[in-house]
Design an enzyme around this catalytic site. Structure first.
Site, PDB file in Angstrom:
ATOM      1  N   HIS A 110       1.736   4.156  -3.084  1.00  0.00           N
ATOM      2  CA  HIS A 110       1.591   5.621  -3.043  1.00  0.00           C
ATOM      3  C   HIS A 110       2.739   6.290  -3.796  1.00  0.00           C
ATOM      4  CE1 HIS A 110      -1.972   6.275  -0.729  1.00  0.00           C
ATOM      5  NE2 HIS A 110      -1.518   5.710   0.383  1.00  0.00           N
ATOM      6  N   TYR A 120      -3.395  -5.695  12.353  1.00  0.00           N
ATOM      7  CA  TYR A 120      -4.495  -4.988  13.024  1.00  0.00           C
ATOM      8  C   TYR A 120      -4.997  -5.822  14.194  1.00  0.00           C
ATOM      9  CZ  TYR A 120      -8.841  -2.312  13.480  1.00  0.00           C
ATOM     10  OH  TYR A 120      -9.870  -1.537  13.950  1.00  0.00           O
ATOM     11  N   HIS A 177      -9.898   7.794   3.057  1.00  0.00           N
ATOM     12  CA  HIS A 177      -9.864   6.421   3.578  1.00  0.00           C
ATOM     13  C   HIS A 177     -11.256   5.848   3.770  1.00  0.00           C
ATOM     14  CE1 HIS A 177      -5.789   7.825   4.785  1.00  0.00           C
ATOM     15  NE2 HIS A 177      -5.479   6.604   4.394  1.00  0.00           N
ATOM     16  N   GLU A 211      -6.058   6.211  -2.688  1.00  0.00           N
ATOM     17  CA  GLU A 211      -6.167   5.216  -1.621  1.00  0.00           C
ATOM     18  C   GLU A 211      -6.553   3.836  -2.153  1.00  0.00           C
ATOM     19  OE1 GLU A 211      -5.741   4.571   1.733  1.00  0.00           O
ATOM     20  OE2 GLU A 211      -4.326   6.119   1.114  1.00  0.00           O
ATOM     21  N   TYR A 258      -4.315  13.957  -3.364  1.00  0.00           N
ATOM     22  CA  TYR A 258      -4.741  13.235  -2.174  1.00  0.00           C
ATOM     23  C   TYR A 258      -5.896  13.946  -1.468  1.00  0.00           C
ATOM     24  CZ  TYR A 258      -3.876   9.690   1.448  1.00  0.00           C
ATOM     25  OH  TYR A 258      -3.967   8.622   2.303  1.00  0.00           O
ATOM     26  N   ASP A 292      -0.841  -9.490  -1.810  1.00  0.00           N
ATOM     27  CA  ASP A 292      -1.295 -10.365  -0.718  1.00  0.00           C
ATOM     28  C   ASP A 292      -2.677 -10.909  -1.072  1.00  0.00           C
ATOM     29  OD1 ASP A 292      -1.572 -11.495   1.955  1.00  0.00           O
ATOM     30  OD2 ASP A 292      -2.751  -9.705   2.491  1.00  0.00           O
ATOM     31  N   ASP A 303     -10.425  -9.914  11.972  1.00  0.00           N
ATOM     32  CA  ASP A 303     -10.812  -8.551  11.604  1.00  0.00           C
ATOM     33  C   ASP A 303      -9.707  -7.898  10.788  1.00  0.00           C
ATOM     34  OD1 ASP A 303     -10.052  -6.653  14.643  1.00  0.00           O
ATOM     35  OD2 ASP A 303      -8.939  -8.214  13.569  1.00  0.00           O
ATOM     36  N   ASP A 314     -10.118  14.003   6.916  1.00  0.00           N
ATOM     37  CA  ASP A 314      -9.311  12.983   6.230  1.00  0.00           C
ATOM     38  C   ASP A 314      -9.191  13.305   4.739  1.00  0.00           C
ATOM     39  OD1 ASP A 314      -7.750  10.641   5.900  1.00  0.00           O
ATOM     40  OD2 ASP A 314      -9.532   9.448   5.435  1.00  0.00           O
ATOM     41  N   HIS A 363       0.838  -1.206   0.000  1.00  0.00           N
ATOM     42  CA  HIS A 363       0.000   0.000   0.000  1.00  0.00           C
ATOM     43  C   HIS A 363       0.866   1.247   0.000  1.00  0.00           C
ATOM     44  CE1 HIS A 363      -3.707   2.318   1.338  1.00  0.00           C
ATOM     45  NE2 HIS A 363      -2.717   3.161   1.608  1.00  0.00           N
ATOM     46  N   GLU A 364       1.839   1.274   0.901  1.00  0.00           N
ATOM     47  CA  GLU A 364       2.683   2.461   1.033  1.00  0.00           C
ATOM     48  C   GLU A 364       3.548   2.678  -0.202  1.00  0.00           C
ATOM     49  OE1 GLU A 364       0.867   3.173   4.592  1.00  0.00           O
ATOM     50  OE2 GLU A 364       1.809   4.387   3.065  1.00  0.00           O
ATOM     51  N   GLU A 370      -4.919  -6.984   7.840  1.00  0.00           N
ATOM     52  CA  GLU A 370      -5.353  -8.008   8.798  1.00  0.00           C
ATOM     53  C   GLU A 370      -4.208  -8.602   9.606  1.00  0.00           C
ATOM     54  OE1 GLU A 370      -5.367  -8.313   5.586  1.00  0.00           O
ATOM     55  OE2 GLU A 370      -4.172 -10.102   5.149  1.00  0.00           O
TER      56      GLU A 370
HETATM   57  O1  LIG Z   1      -0.959   5.263   3.694  1.00  0.00           O
HETATM   58  C1  LIG Z   1      -2.037   5.578   4.165  1.00  0.00           C
HETATM   59  O2  LIG Z   1      -3.071   5.787   3.459  1.00  0.00           O
HETATM   60  C2  LIG Z   1      -2.177   5.809   5.666  1.00  0.00           C
HETATM   61  C3  LIG Z   1      -1.330   7.046   5.969  1.00  0.00           C
HETATM   62  C4  LIG Z   1      -1.839   7.780   7.215  1.00  0.00           C
HETATM   63  C5  LIG Z   1      -1.024   8.999   7.492  1.00  0.00           C
HETATM   64  C6  LIG Z   1      -1.108  10.104   6.637  1.00  0.00           C
HETATM   65  C7  LIG Z   1      -0.346  11.224   6.913  1.00  0.00           C
HETATM   66  C8  LIG Z   1       0.509  11.249   8.021  1.00  0.00           C
HETATM   67  C9  LIG Z   1       0.566  10.124   8.846  1.00  0.00           C
HETATM   68  C10 LIG Z   1      -0.191   9.002   8.591  1.00  0.00           C
HETATM   69  C11 LIG Z   1      -1.676   4.591   6.460  1.00  0.00           C
HETATM   70  C12 LIG Z   1      -2.606   3.362   6.400  1.00  0.00           C
HETATM   71  C13 LIG Z   1      -4.069   3.707   6.598  1.00  0.00           C
HETATM   72  O3  LIG Z   1      -4.935   3.268   5.863  1.00  0.00           O
HETATM   73  N1  LIG Z   1      -4.337   4.500   7.642  1.00  0.00           N
HETATM   74  C14 LIG Z   1      -5.710   4.905   7.879  1.00  0.00           C
HETATM   75  C15 LIG Z   1      -6.372   4.005   8.947  1.00  0.00           C
HETATM   76  C16 LIG Z   1      -5.675   4.134  10.269  1.00  0.00           C
HETATM   77  C17 LIG Z   1      -4.528   3.486  10.618  1.00  0.00           C
HETATM   78  N2  LIG Z   1      -4.161   3.821  11.856  1.00  0.00           N
HETATM   79  C18 LIG Z   1      -5.071   4.716  12.371  1.00  0.00           C
HETATM   80  C19 LIG Z   1      -5.118   5.374  13.599  1.00  0.00           C
HETATM   81  C20 LIG Z   1      -6.180   6.244  13.827  1.00  0.00           C
HETATM   82  C21 LIG Z   1      -7.154   6.476  12.835  1.00  0.00           C
HETATM   83  C22 LIG Z   1      -7.105   5.825  11.593  1.00  0.00           C
HETATM   84  C23 LIG Z   1      -6.050   4.952  11.388  1.00  0.00           C
HETATM   85  C24 LIG Z   1      -5.743   6.355   8.328  1.00  0.00           C
HETATM   86  O4  LIG Z   1      -4.651   6.905   8.617  1.00  0.00           O
HETATM   87  O5  LIG Z   1      -6.863   6.894   8.338  1.00  0.00           O
HETATM   88  C25 LIG Z   1      -2.448   2.617   5.065  1.00  0.00           C
HETATM   89  C26 LIG Z   1      -2.404   1.112   5.360  1.00  0.00           C
HETATM   90  C27 LIG Z   1      -2.425   0.973   6.880  1.00  0.00           C
HETATM   91  C28 LIG Z   1      -2.134   2.360   7.434  1.00  0.00           C
HETATM   92 CA   LIG Z   2      -4.562  -8.766   3.098  1.00  0.00          CA
HETATM   93 ZN   LIG Z   3      -2.843   5.103   1.704  1.00  0.00          ZN
END
Ligand SMILES: O=C(O)[C@H](CCc1ccccc1)CC1(C(=O)N[C@@H](Cc2c[nH]c3ccccc23)C(=O)O)CCCC1
Ligand SMILES: [Ca+2]
Ligand SMILES: [Zn+2]
Length: 304
Positions: free
Chosen positions: A149, A191, A229, A169, A160, A180, A198, A224, A145-146, A188
């Protein structure tokens, strides 16, 4: 003084044994992979739970990376290599810039940091707090995922925010699936380590984790970055519909072509549908069953 590429081994976040492409210099071993073609380098650092980047090279004294504190480093390094190999072998792309850019990761970022990110130059992973997340580099779909980006940034450049951000996203989640493919879940493996079954998100059932899966349920919000997301659930569901009808092999060609040939920074969902249809037509013919499956996939989520 003999510097050399070496092969180490160790255990990942899920206590899984793996070999590692490392480098030895002056009796110290580094998570520094020089095995990729055209001098592409993959290197892994640790922030030592600070927030300065990139931090310090991850090192080991005997090339046996077995300490629990090294598990996140081991997986960030091994999985970055897997994602490099995927883009090279499946799409003939040499790193995220298609020019052998160094792939840099830093683990142990912050304290109990429950997230991960691409900061425009490198990947960064928190250790999690042990309840919501364990070390986020422990999931191959998260690493993919990262790094996706980074690919998106260098290709479509999807802004974004709002629909282009939700597409940004979604492409990262979809390539997370391609890396995967055992499940349609995202994150999963890292988490809620205390809860099984989950995930952070589901491509097959986005609504299970609070995401819309039809345009009628698009969430209008400014938080967001316009719900990137959240609203990614809609293109994610379309991707699931596509993959489950035409299969992974064709889907990944269509998605990669759309991302690298047709999508632009301001593309919205409707444009993404058109880009994927054009890609399907280019690759498999406009009257093909594949083309019709992509059309049906987006019809089903209410995007025309
Ligand atoms: O890459 C991304 O899109 C997310 C990047 C988040 C971020 C952005 C800017 C600065 C710091 C962090 C990270 C991931 C993500 O989907 N984060 C979501 C869900 C999430 C993860 N940890 C959290 C803690 C609190 C709230 C939401 C979340 C989010 O940041 O919304 C991607 C795969 C797993 C983590
Ligand atoms: Ca998976
Ligand atoms: Zn992302």
């Amino acid at each position: 003084v003999t510097d050399a590429a070496t092969t180490g081994s160790g255990y990942g976040v899920l206590d899984d044994y793996k070999t590692l492409n490392t480098y030895s210099s002056n009796g110290t071993y580094y998570l520094y992979d020089v095995t990729k073609p055209m001098n592409g380098v993959i290197e892994t650092f640790t922030a030592r739970n600070g927030s300065s980047l990139p931090g310090y090279y991850s090192t080991d004294s005997n090339n046996s990376w077995t300490a629990y504190s090294q598990a996140a480093d081991v997986d960030a390094h091994a999985y970055a290599g897997k994602v490099y190999d995927y883009y090279k072998n499946t799409h003939n792309r040499n790193s995220f810039d298609n020019n052998g850019a160094t792939i840099r990761s830093t683990v142990h970022y912050g304290s109990n940091y429950n997230n991960a990110f691409w900061n425009g130059s490198q990947m960064v992973y928190g250790d999690g707090d042990g309840s919501t997340f364990t070390s986020l580099s422990g999931a191959l779909d998260v690493v993919a995922h990262e790094l996706t980006h980074a690919v998106t940034e260098r290709t479509a450049g999807l802004q974004y925010q709002y629909q282009s951000g939700a597409l940004n996203e979604s492409f990262s989640d979809v390539f997370g699936y391609f890396l995967d493919p055992g499940d349609y879940l995202m994150g999963e493996d890292v988490y809620t380590p205390g809860i099984s079954g989950d995930a952070l998100r589901s491509l097959s059932n986005p609504s299970k984790y609070g995401q819309p899966e039809h345009m009628n349920n698009y969430v209008n919000t400014s938080s967001d970055n316009g719900g990137v997301h959240t609203n990614s659930g809609i293109p994610n569901k379309a991707a699931y519909n596509t993959i489950s009808s035409i299969g992974k092999a064709k889907a990944e060609k269509i998605y990669y072509r759309a991302l690298t040939v047709y999508l632009t920074p301001t593309s919205n969902f409707s444009y993404a549908r058109a880009a994927l249809l054009q890609s399907a037509a280019d690759l498999y013919g406009s009257g093909s069953s594949t083309y019709n499956s992509v059309k049906a996939a987006w019809d089903a989520v209410g995007v025309y």
